[in-house]
Scaffold this motif. Structure first.
Motif, PDB file in Angstrom:
ATOM      1  N   CYS A 112       0.731  -1.310   0.245  1.00  0.00           N
ATOM      2  CA  CYS A 112      -0.137  -0.054   0.083  1.00  0.00           C
ATOM      3  C   CYS A 112       0.681   1.210  -0.046  1.00  0.00           C
ATOM      4  O   CYS A 112       0.452   2.097  -0.921  1.00  0.00           O
ATOM      5  CB  CYS A 112      -1.018   0.257   1.030  1.00  0.00           C
ATOM      6  SG  CYS A 112      -2.056  -0.899   1.199  1.00  0.00           S
ATOM      7  N   ALA A 113       1.710   0.877   1.205  1.00  0.00           N
ATOM      8  CA  ALA A 113       2.666   2.656   1.336  1.00  0.00           C
ATOM      9  C   ALA A 113       3.558   2.962  -0.298  1.00  0.00           C
ATOM     10  O   ALA A 113       3.774   3.775  -0.927  1.00  0.00           O
ATOM     11  CB  ALA A 113       3.416   2.338   2.250  1.00  0.00           C
ATOM     12  N   SER A 114       4.059   1.976  -0.847  1.00  0.00           N
ATOM     13  CA  SER A 114       5.206   1.843  -1.919  1.00  0.00           C
ATOM     14  C   SER A 114       3.760   1.713  -3.292  1.00  0.00           C
ATOM     15  O   SER A 114       4.472   3.076  -3.384  1.00  0.00           O
ATOM     16  CB  SER A 114       5.631   0.493  -2.519  1.00  0.00           C
ATOM     17  OG  SER A 114       6.569   0.027  -1.490  1.00  0.00           O
ATOM     18  N   SER A 115       2.286   1.984  -3.264  1.00  0.00           N
ATOM     19  CA  SER A 115       1.699   1.947  -4.361  1.00  0.00           C
ATOM     20  C   SER A 115       1.790   3.474  -4.430  1.00  0.00           C
ATOM     21  O   SER A 115       1.196   3.814  -5.050  1.00  0.00           O
ATOM     22  CB  SER A 115       0.505   1.155  -4.397  1.00  0.00           C
ATOM     23  OG  SER A 115       0.747  -0.106  -4.033  1.00  0.00           O
ATOM     24  N   ILE A 116       1.236   3.919  -3.076  1.00  0.00           N
ATOM     25  CA  ILE A 116       1.420   5.104  -2.984  1.00  0.00           C
ATOM     26  C   ILE A 116       1.995   6.463  -3.477  1.00  0.00           C
ATOM     27  O   ILE A 116       2.276   7.567  -4.227  1.00  0.00           O
ATOM     28  CB  ILE A 116       0.618   5.381  -1.614  1.00  0.00           C
ATOM     29  CG1 ILE A 116      -0.810   4.801  -1.113  1.00  0.00           C
ATOM     30  CG2 ILE A 116       0.207   7.294  -1.525  1.00  0.00           C
ATOM     31  CD1 ILE A 116      -1.364   5.234   0.178  1.00  0.00           C
ATOM     32  N   ILE A 117       3.067   6.391  -3.273  1.00  0.00           N
ATOM     33  CA  ILE A 117       4.836   6.568  -3.200  1.00  0.00           C
ATOM     34  C   ILE A 117       4.792   6.671  -4.432  1.00  0.00           C
ATOM     35  O   ILE A 117       5.126   7.715  -5.493  1.00  0.00           O
ATOM     36  CB  ILE A 117       5.617   6.663  -2.405  1.00  0.00           C
ATOM     37  CG1 ILE A 117       5.461   6.763  -1.075  1.00  0.00           C
ATOM     38  CG2 ILE A 117       6.589   6.824  -2.587  1.00  0.00           C
ATOM     39  CD1 ILE A 117       6.568   6.023   0.085  1.00  0.00           C
ATOM     40  N   ALA A 118       4.613   5.809  -5.598  1.00  0.00           N
ATOM     41  CA  ALA A 118       4.972   5.493  -7.018  1.00  0.00           C
ATOM     42  C   ALA A 118       3.857   6.352  -8.119  1.00  0.00           C
ATOM     43  O   ALA A 118       4.232   6.477  -8.844  1.00  0.00           O
ATOM     44  CB  ALA A 118       4.869   3.575  -6.685  1.00  0.00           C
ATOM     45  N   HIS A 119       2.706   6.140  -7.434  1.00  0.00           N
ATOM     46  CA  HIS A 119       2.153   6.527  -8.146  1.00  0.00           C
ATOM     47  C   HIS A 119       2.128   8.091  -7.890  1.00  0.00           C
ATOM     48  O   HIS A 119       1.227   9.417  -9.015  1.00  0.00           O
ATOM     49  CB  HIS A 119       0.685   6.393  -8.024  1.00  0.00           C
ATOM     50  CG  HIS A 119       0.134   4.581  -8.429  1.00  0.00           C
ATOM     51  ND1 HIS A 119       0.430   4.425 -10.292  1.00  0.00           N
ATOM     52  CD2 HIS A 119      -0.384   3.734  -7.524  1.00  0.00           C
ATOM     53  CE1 HIS A 119      -0.228   3.177  -9.988  1.00  0.00           C
ATOM     54  NE2 HIS A 119      -0.368   2.468  -8.964  1.00  0.00           N
ATOM     55  N   ILE A 120       2.368   9.055  -6.873  1.00  0.00           N
ATOM     56  CA  ILE A 120       2.410  10.370  -6.831  1.00  0.00           C
ATOM     57  C   ILE A 120       3.582  10.381  -7.661  1.00  0.00           C
ATOM     58  O   ILE A 120       3.617  11.692  -8.415  1.00  0.00           O
ATOM     59  CB  ILE A 120       2.464  10.391  -5.132  1.00  0.00           C
ATOM     60  CG1 ILE A 120       1.459  10.560  -4.517  1.00  0.00           C
ATOM     61  CG2 ILE A 120       3.401  11.950  -5.043  1.00  0.00           C
ATOM     62  CD1 ILE A 120       1.688  10.964  -3.176  1.00  0.00           C
ATOM     63  N   LEU A 121       4.720   9.927  -7.405  1.00  0.00           N
ATOM     64  CA  LEU A 121       5.922   9.817  -8.675  1.00  0.00           C
ATOM     65  C   LEU A 121       5.377  10.201  -9.990  1.00  0.00           C
ATOM     66  O   LEU A 121       6.085  11.110 -10.860  1.00  0.00           O
ATOM     67  CB  LEU A 121       7.460   9.180  -7.790  1.00  0.00           C
ATOM     68  CG  LEU A 121       7.708   9.465  -6.938  1.00  0.00           C
ATOM     69  CD1 LEU A 121       8.719   8.244  -6.985  1.00  0.00           C
ATOM     70  CD2 LEU A 121       8.430  10.428  -6.534  1.00  0.00           C
ATOM     71  N   TYR A 122       4.864   9.237 -10.177  1.00  0.00           N
ATOM     72  CA  TYR A 122       4.848   8.952 -11.700  1.00  0.00           C
ATOM     73  C   TYR A 122       3.566  10.625 -12.198  1.00  0.00           C
ATOM     74  O   TYR A 122       3.973  10.987 -13.077  1.00  0.00           O
ATOM     75  CB  TYR A 122       3.424   8.449 -11.955  1.00  0.00           C
ATOM     76  CG  TYR A 122       2.696   7.797 -13.187  1.00  0.00           C
ATOM     77  CD1 TYR A 122       4.135   6.586 -13.928  1.00  0.00           C
ATOM     78  CD2 TYR A 122       1.636   8.237 -14.063  1.00  0.00           C
ATOM     79  CE1 TYR A 122       3.449   6.239 -16.027  1.00  0.00           C
ATOM     80  CE2 TYR A 122       1.504   7.930 -15.077  1.00  0.00           C
ATOM     81  CZ  TYR A 122       2.561   7.202 -16.540  1.00  0.00           C
ATOM     82  OH  TYR A 122       2.672   7.041 -17.464  1.00  0.00           O
ATOM     83  N   GLY A 123       2.558  10.537 -11.375  1.00  0.00           N
ATOM     84  CA  GLY A 123       1.757  11.500 -11.633  1.00  0.00           C
ATOM     85  C   GLY A 123       2.261  13.158 -11.187  1.00  0.00           C
ATOM     86  O   GLY A 123       1.329  13.977 -12.502  1.00  0.00           O
ATOM     87  N   SER A 124       3.269  13.323 -11.101  1.00  0.00           N
ATOM     88  CA  SER A 124       4.203  14.706 -10.624  1.00  0.00           C
ATOM     89  C   SER A 124       5.586  14.673 -11.877  1.00  0.00           C
ATOM     90  O   SER A 124       5.583  15.644 -12.304  1.00  0.00           O
ATOM     91  CB  SER A 124       5.298  14.433  -9.369  1.00  0.00           C
ATOM     92  OG  SER A 124       4.238  14.821  -8.571  1.00  0.00           O
ATOM     93  N   ALA A 125       5.327  13.677 -13.019  1.00  0.00           N
ATOM     94  CA  ALA A 125       5.975  13.824 -13.900  1.00  0.00           C
ATOM     95  C   ALA A 125       6.828  14.778 -14.832  1.00  0.00           C
ATOM     96  O   ALA A 125       7.285  15.587 -15.780  1.00  0.00           O
ATOM     97  CB  ALA A 125       6.608  12.346 -14.447  1.00  0.00           C
ATOM     98  N   TYR A 126       4.781  14.946 -14.933  1.00  0.00           N
ATOM     99  CA  TYR A 126       4.209  16.393 -16.904  1.00  0.00           C
ATOM    100  C   TYR A 126       4.524  17.640 -15.864  1.00  0.00           C
ATOM    101  O   TYR A 126       5.812  18.692 -16.610  1.00  0.00           O
ATOM    102  CB  TYR A 126       3.034  15.864 -16.616  1.00  0.00           C
ATOM    103  CG  TYR A 126       2.502  16.465 -17.621  1.00  0.00           C
ATOM    104  CD1 TYR A 126       2.472  16.053 -18.665  1.00  0.00           C
ATOM    105  CD2 TYR A 126       1.711  18.193 -17.546  1.00  0.00           C
ATOM    106  CE1 TYR A 126       2.216  17.182 -19.772  1.00  0.00           C
ATOM    107  CE2 TYR A 126       1.689  18.370 -18.605  1.00  0.00           C
ATOM    108  CZ  TYR A 126       1.325  18.389 -19.823  1.00  0.00           C
ATOM    109  OH  TYR A 126       0.986  19.526 -20.802  1.00  0.00           O
TER     110      TYR A 126
END
Length: 488
Positions: A112-126
């Motif tokens: 759960c923790a890794s997935s939340i952090i990972a998707h925040i990083l992915y969503g911030s790339a733009y």
């Protein structure tokens, strides 16, 4: 002259069976250890975690190529973005297994923790306009994808899953796989189509932000409702031989084991057997020897690992190739159209995957493996024929994708469950690790191969997959008799 109690006791001891049933008659099916299941709320959490992990894996498939190109990447880089999480998941598994204590709550929280952090990083790339932030997000996703192994291991854990329930639960894992394959690309493509034109939440980044919310809610559910099994639910130990002997002889030998007289009788027997050497039952005093696998069993393990790798290699390759090939070919597909096509193939497999849950208790695992491999191979051969004739139509492409998705998803249901039925329960951690590493190897290399399919040539792309499946077919034909296992 009275009956000699010593001789009566010795005759009874000599005639004893090696073990005693816990009940007078056969146990009801509800208490049969071969049919046991864990607590329903915990099982539901594990199965849902697999669904959300699958959606997390697939939701970026339809738009990752366009996102990578927007930030300066290539189609091959897009394939790397899809496949790279499994590399880091494989690296994290062994350290995590040293600290999980044989339980599942810690891995669930890490997922759960890794997935939340990972998707925040992915969503911030733009907003950051930084290509490698996509890659960093997917790498962190890999730590969450360790949950794939724990979901499989949970569903074959001999401590609380009966032998005849394992293929059925593995079927639920594959249904989750199918849900991720269908819902992930569709949702990702739909979000890309809608657009949401701003720097933070847009068609490229919205899949990441949506999954942040999903995982946050699910983490609360894990905290509230998941419970590790507090004790081993294997059948209780059999009664000891000494106590059963004495209890059974109360009527036949005249020995009363209750009250003050019992000590007198036992003392008298002890004196009269002073010079008699009676060997104890060896199964009580000794431990089980270390389990040694035969050459044929090692062959079965190699066969299952090969099929696990091949299934995910082909699936991973097609999932990453469809958007690339669809955009480069005469179809001229957008990420939304490619996502819909991937999802349509996944949706068509659903009735068959659900039927497998019903048929699993009646069909041998080796038959499921053979059928799945045959269906997948037929899809590959159809695609090869269409490419060779240069007549790839929408319907032909869809039929090929449907057969590939159905066949290799179906075949992947049995790779771990079959091994769990043939090997002791204490081997479950090792076999689940071997199968998961095989899955990861196939998923990573397949995604990269699929992203490069147009560049290397589509005939070569499909030809390699046919070769891998053919090798697997030769393996299970050679080991057919050794692949037999109980149904369920």
């Amino acid at each position: 002259m009275g009956r000699n109690p010593l001789l009566a006791a010795l005759r009874t001891l000599r005639g004893l069976p090696r073990s005693f049933p816990a009940t007078a008659g056969p146990p009801p099916s509800t208490s049969d250890p071969e049919f046991k299941l864990p607590k329903r709320s915990s099982l539901s959490i594990v199965i849902l975690s697999n669904v959300f992990l699958q959606i997390s894996f697939f939701i970026i498939v339809s738009s990752s190529s366009a996102f990578a190109e927007h930030l300066g990447g290539t189609a091959s880089f897009s394939g790397l973005v899809i496949g790279i999480p499994t590399v880091f998941s494989a690296l994290a598994l062994i350290p995590l297994m040293k600290y999980d204590g044989g339980k599942y709550k810690l891995p669930l929280h890490i997922a759960c923790a890794s997935s939340i952090i990972a998707h925040i990083l992915y969503g911030s790339a733009y907003a950051a306009n930084f290509l490698y932030l996509i890659l960093m997000g997917r790498i962190v996703n890999g730590f969450g994808f360790t949950g794939f192994l724990y979901a499989k291991r949970y569903c074959t854990d001999a401590r609380f899953v009966g032998l005849r329930r394992r293929t059925m639960l593995a079927g639920w894992i594959v249904v989750g796989q199918g849900m991720g394959l269908s819902a992930g690309p569709f949702i990702g493509g739909l979000l890309y189509k809608v657009g949401f034109h701003n720097a933070v939440f847009n068609g490229y980044t919205s899949p990441g932000w949506v999954m942040v919310g999903v995982w946050a809610v699910f983490w609360v559910c894990v905290t509230l409702w998941y419970e590790d099994e507090t004790k081993d639910t294997e059948p209780s130990p059999e009664p000891s031989i000494e106590m059963t002997t004495l209890a059974g002889d109360r009527q036949t030998s005249g020995i009363d084991i209750s009250g003050p007289s019992s000590s007198t009788e036992i003392s008298r027997i002890s004196q009269r057997t002073h010079d008699i050497n009676i060997d104890p039952e060896p199964s009580i005093a000794t431990t089980e020897p270390a389990y040694k696998m035969t050459a044929h069993q090692w062959g079965v393990v190699a066969c299952m690992c090969w099929h696990a790798m091949t299934c995910f290699f082909v699936l991973g390759a097609w999932e990453s190739n469809i958007s690339v090939y669809g955009a480069a070919s005469h179809f001229q597909w957008s990420p939304f159209a490619a996502g819909n096509f991937i999802a349509l193939g996944g949706i068509l497999t659903f009735p068959f995957l659900l039927s497998n849950l019903i048929l699993a208790p009646r069909v041998q695992d080796r038959h499921t493996l053979a059928l799945g491999s045959a269906l997948g191979m037929s899809g590959l051969l159809i695609m090869m024929g269409l490419l060779a004739a240069d007549r790839v139509t929408f319907l032909g492409f869809l039929v090929a994708w449907f057969l590939v998705a159905l066949g290799f998803n179906l075949a992947s249901t049995v790779t771990l469950s079959l091994l769990s039925k043939q090997l002791p329960g204490e081997w479950n951690g090792r076999t689940s690790l071997l199968i998961q590493y095989s899955n990861y190897l196939g998923r990573t290399t397949g995604a990269i191969w699929g992203g490069s399919g147009v560049k290397v040539g589509m005939l070569r792309y499909v030809g390699l997959e046919i070769g891998l499946v053919g090798i697997g077919a030769l393996m299970f034909m050679f080991l057919w008799r050794d692949l037999k296992a109980k149904t369920g």
